[in-house]
Design an enzyme around this catalytic site. Structure first.
Site, PDB file in Angstrom:
ATOM      1  NE  ARG A 195      12.239  -0.797   6.642  1.00 59.99           N
ATOM      2  CZ  ARG A 195      11.649  -1.266   5.536  1.00 59.99           C
ATOM      3  NH1 ARG A 195      12.219  -2.244   4.848  1.00 59.99           N
ATOM      4  NH2 ARG A 195      10.504  -0.778   5.112  1.00 59.99           N
ATOM      5  CD  GLU A 217      17.045  -2.112  -3.185  1.00 61.57           C
ATOM      6  OE1 GLU A 217      16.199  -2.698  -2.491  1.00 61.57           O
ATOM      7  OE2 GLU A 217      17.541  -1.025  -2.861  1.00 61.57           O
ATOM      8  CE  LYS A 228      11.021   2.203   3.094  1.00 63.74           C
ATOM      9  NZ  LYS A 228      11.211   2.197   1.656  1.00 63.74           N
TER      10      LYS A 228
END
Ligand code: PMP
Length: 283
Positions: A50, A182, A149
């Site tokens: 990721r 989220e 991220k």
């Protein structure tokens, strides 16, 4: 505590980066939060994947291979003699000029911090937490893909502040269409008629490693899960609700916007997943 910066270890007081680092000037960089359970780095391969995909998405060249990065993370854990804890892995664009063009940054800065993990207080794992839906929205995926991220967490921080002002520990963040995305640092799941439902990435959810792990565990124990569209209505009428995240693990949710979720105590499916997650993490 020994902190890794670009291949060298520093004591906490000496672990410093330049004020011209674009990570500080613009939040230009990416990060991972990773757990250590029983001396083993949890799902390191998935975190590294990721991490490198986030880097690729923002055209950030990391001058280390994935294998070298994995070895550096494992070495930092060893150097810090940690059996349990939390790793913060970061790559910033590096030191450059005051202009925002990354071309002025000659080399990305790699930082690895191995520390304690701040979980929610223990009682919340037993009794569940209350959430509030806040006005700060998740950045639309057309503007910044939620799979990146990045070091830009300002709107999540705004959401966290709103939650705290409302007396809650976490916030439900909606996307700009009003669907559930989220929480500020956790993914959200509901249980409806025995199935797990969670917002899809296209609605603004980060592809959480814990979220993925929970879906895999669910499959193994015969619970179906689905990435879907969830409105606040779906949260309010859920049988159960819980959050997932590296730091939080699995946290039951018993109240949202003052409404009681399910029977107001952590549900059967949530408890089953918590038990299985613990076993899996410690195996
Ligand atoms: N959403 C956001 C915005 C996060 O920052 C995180 C990580 N703390 C998560 C979800 C959970 O992801 P993971 O399970 O990979 O930690």
């Amino acid at each position: 505590m020994k902190i890794y910066i670009d291949g060298k270890y520093y004591d906490k007081a000496d672990a410093k980066v330049s004020v011209f680092d674009h990570g500080l000037l613009y939040g230009d960089g990416i990060f991972e939060g990773i757990r250590i359970y029983n001396g083993k780095v949890f799902r390191l391969k998935e975190h590294i994947e990721r991490f490198y995909e986030s880097a690729k998405a923002i055209i950030l060249e990391i001058l280390m291979t994935k294998e070298e990065m994995k070895a550096a993370v494992e070495d930092a854990v060893k150097v810090n003699e940690r059996k349990d804890g939390y790793i913060r892995l970061m790559v910033t664009r590096g030191e450059g000029s005051l202009g925002l063009d990354p071309a002025s940054c000659k080399k990305a800065t790699v930082i690895i911090i191995v520390s304690d993990i701040q979980l929610y207080p223990k009682e919340y794992y037993e009794k569940g937490i209350a959430l509030v839906t806040v006005t700060s929205r998740r950045i639309p995926s057309e503007c910044l893909d939620p799979r990146i991220k990045s070091l830009n967490y300002l709107n999540n921080i705004m959401a966290k502040l709103e939650a705290k002002q409302a007396g809650c520990l976490e916030a439900v963040m909606l996307n700009t269409q009003g669907f559930v995305a989220e929480c500020t640092a956790d993914n959200i799941f509901i249980v409806k008629e025995g199935r797990l439902l969670t917002p899809s990435v296209y609605h603004g959810a980060l592809e959480g490693i814990t979220r993925q792990t929970v879906m895999e565990i669910a499959e193994k124990i015969g619970i179906k899960s689905e990435e879907t569209t969830l409105a606040p209505y779906d949260l309010y009428t859920a049988d159960e609700c819980f959050l997932t995240g590296t730091g939080a693990e699995i946290v039951p949710v018993v109240k949202i916007d003052g409404r009681v979720i399910g029977s107001g105590v952590p549900g059967k499916v949530t408890k089953m997943l918590v038990e299985n997650f613990k076993k899996y993490a410690l195996s």
